[in-house]
Motif scaffolding. Structure first.
Motif, short mmCIF file in Angstrom:
data_model
loop_
_atom_site.label_atom_id
_atom_site.label_comp_id
_atom_site.label_asym_id
_atom_site.label_seq_id
_atom_site.Cartn_x
_atom_site.Cartn_y
_atom_site.Cartn_z
N ASP A 263 0.82 -1.21 0.00
CA ASP A 263 0.00 0.00 0.00
C ASP A 263 0.86 1.26 0.00
O ASP A 263 0.49 2.26 -0.60
N GLN B 271 -3.54 -1.36 9.26
CA GLN B 271 -3.84 -2.45 8.32
C GLN B 271 -3.29 -2.23 6.90
O GLN B 271 -3.81 -2.75 5.93
N LYS B 272 -2.21 -1.48 6.80
CA LYS B 272 -1.56 -1.25 5.51
C LYS B 272 -0.38 -2.21 5.36
O LYS B 272 0.26 -2.59 6.33
N ASN B 273 -0.09 -2.58 4.12
CA ASN B 273 1.10 -3.36 3.79
C ASN B 273 2.20 -2.36 3.43
O ASN B 273 2.06 -1.60 2.48
N LEU C 100 4.38 -2.02 13.20
CA LEU C 100 3.54 -3.15 13.62
C LEU C 100 2.91 -2.93 14.99
O LEU C 100 1.74 -3.19 15.19
N LYS D 135 -0.11 -0.54 13.96
CA LYS D 135 -0.95 -1.72 13.66
C LYS D 135 -1.04 -1.96 12.15
O LYS D 135 -2.10 -2.26 11.61
N ALA D 136 0.12 -1.81 11.49
CA ALA D 136 0.17 -2.11 10.06
C ALA D 136 -0.11 -3.59 9.87
O ALA D 136 0.11 -4.41 10.76
N LYS D 137 -0.60 -3.94 8.70
CA LYS D 137 -0.91 -5.33 8.39
C LYS D 137 0.38 -6.15 8.20
O LYS D 137 0.51 -7.25 8.73
N SER D 138 1.32 -5.59 7.44
CA SER D 138 2.61 -6.27 7.23
C SER D 138 3.68 -5.24 6.91
O SER D 138 3.39 -4.14 6.45
#
Length: 169
Positions: free
Chosen positions: A56, A124-126, A148, A152-155
């Motif tokens: 993202d 929730q972003k990559n 992370l 709270k990013a996704k990956s």
């Protein structure tokens, strides 16, 4: 020339010993033109990673303010601009020592601890973090923690031009 390689969540093109002079010239000899030479390989690699990892946002590893004033630019930003890759910046809030001056892994970790500040929302972003060299991984691991744990990013995955062989030991 090099092919894109991956180990764990780190993508890389070269071992540092293979491109040491090029990176040194870019960072310390004010040879910004080197960014243009590297940009073609970086562009192809990052575009592959963006598709494969469903990225993202691309983030450049920031240099500290003192280093920016000394050098006049962030070498990673210059490479990404030359490659025409859209990226965002995070803030380096701690003027850390040059990592090459610090040999011990634990001292490197302490040097970059809480050195980065992320002001945007990456929930929730990559995320793809781009750096020029990974030696012990202290910098990228600290940035990964920020994204992370706090965002709270996704990956989070990384791309670097060069990695020191000992990083994988």
């Amino acid at each position: 020339m090099s092919d894109l390689k991956k180990r764990e969540n780190l993508y890389y093109l070269y071992y540092y010993t293979d491109v040491k002079k090029i990176i040194f010239d870019l960072k310390f000899k004010n040879r910004k033109g080197v960014a243009n030479s590297l940009s073609r390989y970086v562009k192809e690699s990052i575009e592959q990673i963006q598709i494969k990892e469903e990225i993202d946002v691309v983030i450049s590893v920031p240099v500290n303010k003192k280093r920016f004033l000394e050098r006049g630019y962030n070498q990673v930003d210059e490479i990404l601009k030359s490659a025409d890759i859209k990226f965002e910046n995070i803030e380096r809030i701690k003027n850390t020592k040059h990592m090459y001056e610090i040999k011990e892994h634990e001292k490197r970790k302490e040097n970059v601890k809480k050195a980065f500040k992320v002001t945007r929302d990456y929930f929730q972003k990559n995320i793809l973090i781009v750096d020029d060299i990974v030696t012990t991984g202290a910098t990228i691991k600290e940035i990964e923690k920020e994204f992370l744990e706090n965002q709270k990013a996704k990956s989070v995955v990384f791309f670097t031009i060069a990695v020191v062989r000992d990083y994988f030991k």
